[in-house]
Design a protein around this motif. Structure first.
Motif, PDB file in Angstrom:
ATOM      1  N   LEU A 158       0.847  -1.186   0.000  1.00  0.00           N
ATOM      2  CA  LEU A 158       0.000   0.000   0.000  1.00  0.00           C
ATOM      3  C   LEU A 158       0.888   1.244   0.000  1.00  0.00           C
ATOM      4  O   LEU A 158       1.762   1.376   0.853  1.00  0.00           O
ATOM      5  CB  LEU A 158      -0.912   0.003   1.237  1.00  0.00           C
ATOM      6  N   THR A 159       0.659   2.128  -0.941  1.00  0.00           N
ATOM      7  CA  THR A 159       1.492   3.324  -1.086  1.00  0.00           C
ATOM      8  C   THR A 159       0.853   4.520  -0.396  1.00  0.00           C
ATOM      9  O   THR A 159      -0.305   4.879  -0.686  1.00  0.00           O
ATOM     10  CB  THR A 159       1.717   3.637  -2.569  1.00  0.00           C
ATOM     11  N   LEU A 160       1.613   5.136   0.489  1.00  0.00           N
ATOM     12  CA  LEU A 160       1.180   6.337   1.204  1.00  0.00           C
ATOM     13  C   LEU A 160       1.628   7.573   0.429  1.00  0.00           C
ATOM     14  O   LEU A 160       2.743   7.612  -0.112  1.00  0.00           O
ATOM     15  CB  LEU A 160       1.789   6.349   2.604  1.00  0.00           C
ATOM     16  N   VAL A 161       0.782   8.602   0.387  1.00  0.00           N
ATOM     17  CA  VAL A 161       1.087   9.773  -0.437  1.00  0.00           C
ATOM     18  C   VAL A 161       1.074  11.095   0.327  1.00  0.00           C
ATOM     19  O   VAL A 161       1.462  12.123  -0.228  1.00  0.00           O
ATOM     20  CB  VAL A 161       0.113   9.864  -1.629  1.00  0.00           C
ATOM     21  N   ASP A 162       0.650  11.085   1.569  1.00  0.00           N
ATOM     22  CA  ASP A 162       0.598  12.318   2.366  1.00  0.00           C
ATOM     23  C   ASP A 162       1.679  12.229   3.442  1.00  0.00           C
ATOM     24  O   ASP A 162       1.626  11.344   4.300  1.00  0.00           O
ATOM     25  CB  ASP A 162      -0.782  12.464   3.019  1.00  0.00           C
ATOM     26  N   PRO A 163       2.671  13.129   3.433  1.00  0.00           N
ATOM     27  CA  PRO A 163       3.765  13.026   4.399  1.00  0.00           C
ATOM     28  C   PRO A 163       3.338  13.130   5.853  1.00  0.00           C
ATOM     29  O   PRO A 163       4.071  12.676   6.739  1.00  0.00           O
ATOM     30  CB  PRO A 163       4.682  14.189   4.016  1.00  0.00           C
ATOM     31  N   ASP A 164       2.168  13.676   6.135  1.00  0.00           N
ATOM     32  CA  ASP A 164       1.685  13.702   7.515  1.00  0.00           C
ATOM     33  C   ASP A 164       1.395  12.285   8.024  1.00  0.00           C
ATOM     34  O   ASP A 164       1.407  12.044   9.232  1.00  0.00           O
ATOM     35  CB  ASP A 164       0.409  14.537   7.626  1.00  0.00           C
ATOM     36  N   TYR A 165       1.129  11.375   7.086  1.00  0.00           N
ATOM     37  CA  TYR A 165       0.806   9.984   7.432  1.00  0.00           C
ATOM     38  C   TYR A 165       1.876   9.103   6.794  1.00  0.00           C
ATOM     39  O   TYR A 165       1.650   8.430   5.799  1.00  0.00           O
ATOM     40  CB  TYR A 165      -0.625   9.657   6.978  1.00  0.00           C
ATOM     41  N   TYR A 166       3.037   9.163   7.402  1.00  0.00           N
ATOM     42  CA  TYR A 166       4.271   8.639   6.811  1.00  0.00           C
ATOM     43  C   TYR A 166       4.485   7.155   7.079  1.00  0.00           C
ATOM     44  O   TYR A 166       5.302   6.516   6.431  1.00  0.00           O
ATOM     45  CB  TYR A 166       5.468   9.433   7.363  1.00  0.00           C
ATOM     46  N   HIS A 167       3.774   6.606   8.059  1.00  0.00           N
ATOM     47  CA  HIS A 167       3.760   5.176   8.335  1.00  0.00           C
ATOM     48  C   HIS A 167       2.338   4.659   8.144  1.00  0.00           C
ATOM     49  O   HIS A 167       1.361   5.385   8.392  1.00  0.00           O
ATOM     50  CB  HIS A 167       4.172   4.882   9.786  1.00  0.00           C
ATOM     51  N   LEU A 168       2.220   3.388   7.778  1.00  0.00           N
ATOM     52  CA  LEU A 168       0.894   2.811   7.577  1.00  0.00           C
ATOM     53  C   LEU A 168       0.048   2.902   8.836  1.00  0.00           C
ATOM     54  O   LEU A 168      -1.166   3.112   8.759  1.00  0.00           O
ATOM     55  CB  LEU A 168       1.032   1.357   7.126  1.00  0.00           C
ATOM     56  N   ASP A 169       0.657   2.746  10.011  1.00  0.00           N
ATOM     57  CA  ASP A 169      -0.133   2.742  11.245  1.00  0.00           C
ATOM     58  C   ASP A 169      -0.649   4.118  11.651  1.00  0.00           C
ATOM     59  O   ASP A 169      -1.357   4.251  12.643  1.00  0.00           O
ATOM     60  CB  ASP A 169       0.627   2.078  12.401  1.00  0.00           C
ATOM     61  N   THR A 170      -0.326   5.141  10.881  1.00  0.00           N
ATOM     62  CA  THR A 170      -0.923   6.461  11.103  1.00  0.00           C
ATOM     63  C   THR A 170      -2.158   6.667  10.230  1.00  0.00           C
ATOM     64  O   THR A 170      -2.912   7.618  10.451  1.00  0.00           O
ATOM     65  CB  THR A 170       0.073   7.592  10.811  1.00  0.00           C
ATOM     66  N   ALA A 171      -2.343   5.781   9.229  1.00  0.00           N
ATOM     67  CA  ALA A 171      -3.419   5.956   8.257  1.00  0.00           C
ATOM     68  C   ALA A 171      -4.392   4.794   8.220  1.00  0.00           C
ATOM     69  O   ALA A 171      -5.432   4.878   7.557  1.00  0.00           O
ATOM     70  CB  ALA A 171      -2.820   6.147   6.855  1.00  0.00           C
ATOM     71  N   LEU A 172      -4.067   3.709   8.917  1.00  0.00           N
ATOM     72  CA  LEU A 172      -4.909   2.514   8.889  1.00  0.00           C
ATOM     73  C   LEU A 172      -4.772   1.773  10.210  1.00  0.00           C
ATOM     74  O   LEU A 172      -3.674   1.661  10.750  1.00  0.00           O
ATOM     75  CB  LEU A 172      -4.501   1.606   7.722  1.00  0.00           C
ATOM     76  N   SER A 173      -5.886   1.258  10.694  1.00  0.00           N
ATOM     77  CA  SER A 173      -5.891   0.470  11.923  1.00  0.00           C
ATOM     78  C   SER A 173      -6.613  -0.845  11.671  1.00  0.00           C
ATOM     79  O   SER A 173      -7.719  -0.856  11.117  1.00  0.00           O
ATOM     80  CB  SER A 173      -6.592   1.236  13.046  1.00  0.00           C
TER      81      SER A 173
END
Length: 270
Positions: A158-173
């Motif tokens: 899964l590719t993250l594109v917003d630097p505020d959510y730089y790790h997967l665990d900041t964008a998905l639980s």
């Protein structure tokens, strides 16, 4: 009916917590840090886990490693096997050997350091049989193949594109084996399509939820510990039969971390 499953966690007391460098957009060394408050918030989180019946072990914090509190980044542990992080940033590289030593000394004989940049459960989240794997800012996409070979489980990149959510665990639980919550704007169009296909009944976080790191949560299948100010997400969890438990992690957020960042799950074999 949702059922809580006992968890085995590893945490690191933020004795040396500070923000003295910046390796993500949340970190500003110019802003004061209250280390005693960070310790108090961390201790409250630890006590919450204990009150839920989970096992919590701790690794000794090392001077000069202010981000070592974020234990989730230290490794990925599945089926008793541990793939220890190889950090991207020089400021955190020494954390990897510390976690490797702890794991080997505490019964995880099959533990080794990743060959390719891989930041542990920051970017690797187990969802049923799938290992969801983030990339875009930290973990190298080539590490996905290494993790698949090591764990023998299908890895979903899964590719993250917003630097505020730089790790997967900041964008998905991951909430249980079949249920996740995520923030759509953090993902590339292709990765978002993958999530929609795999998890059509996912809980969708709002901008406000994401901005307080509401998705940086820890779930035992019923109880979900998450930042207390992720109010929309808390209500959505309750509507779906989960028991949300709010935690104040505001001081640790100054370094870009919250509940899940402080929590490495130790999954034994069998």
């Amino acid at each position: 009916m949702r059922t809580a499953q006992p968890r085995h966690y590893l945490m690191c007391r933020p004795t040396h917590f500070d923000v003295v460098y910046s390796i993500n957009p949340w970190m500003d060394p110019r802003k004061p840090v209250d280390t005693p408050l960070a310790i108090a918030q961390w201790e409250s989180l630890r006590q919450t886990y204990l009150s839920l019946g989970h096992t919590v072990e701790t690794i000794d914090p090392l001077p000069g490693l202010p981000d070592m509190v974020f234990a989730a980044n230290g490794a990925t542990v599945i089926d008793g096997r541990a793939l220890v992080a190889r950090f991207r940033d020089a400021e955190r590289i020494a954390e990897g050997p510390a976690y490797l030593q702890w794991l080997r000394e505490h019964g995880f004989a099959d533990a080794r350091t990743a060959s390719i940049v891989n930041e542990g459960e920051g970017d690797y989240l187990l969802a049923g049989e799938w290992l969801l794997a983030g990339t875009g800012f930290r973990s190298d996409p080539r590490s996905h193949a290494e993790a698949q070979e090591f764990f023998g489980r299908p890895v979903i990149g899964l590719t993250l594109v917003d630097p505020d959510y730089y790790h997967l665990d900041t964008a998905l639980s991951v909430l249980d084996e079949k249920t996740v919550a995520y923030y759509p704007a953090a993902f590339s169009p292709g990765s978002l399509a993958v999530l929609q296909r795999l998890f059509p009944d996912a809980i969708i976080a709002t901008d406000a939820d994401a901005s307080v790191f509401g998705l940086n949560a820890a779930s035992d299948g019923y109880n979900v510990v998450l930042p207390h100010n992720a109010t929309h997400l808390i209500e959505a969890l309750r509507e779906r039969g989960f028991n949300p438990i709010g935690a104040d992690m505001s001081e640790l957020l100054k370094a870009g971390g919250s509940v899940k960042c402080c929590t490495l799950e130790l999954r034994s074999a069998g």
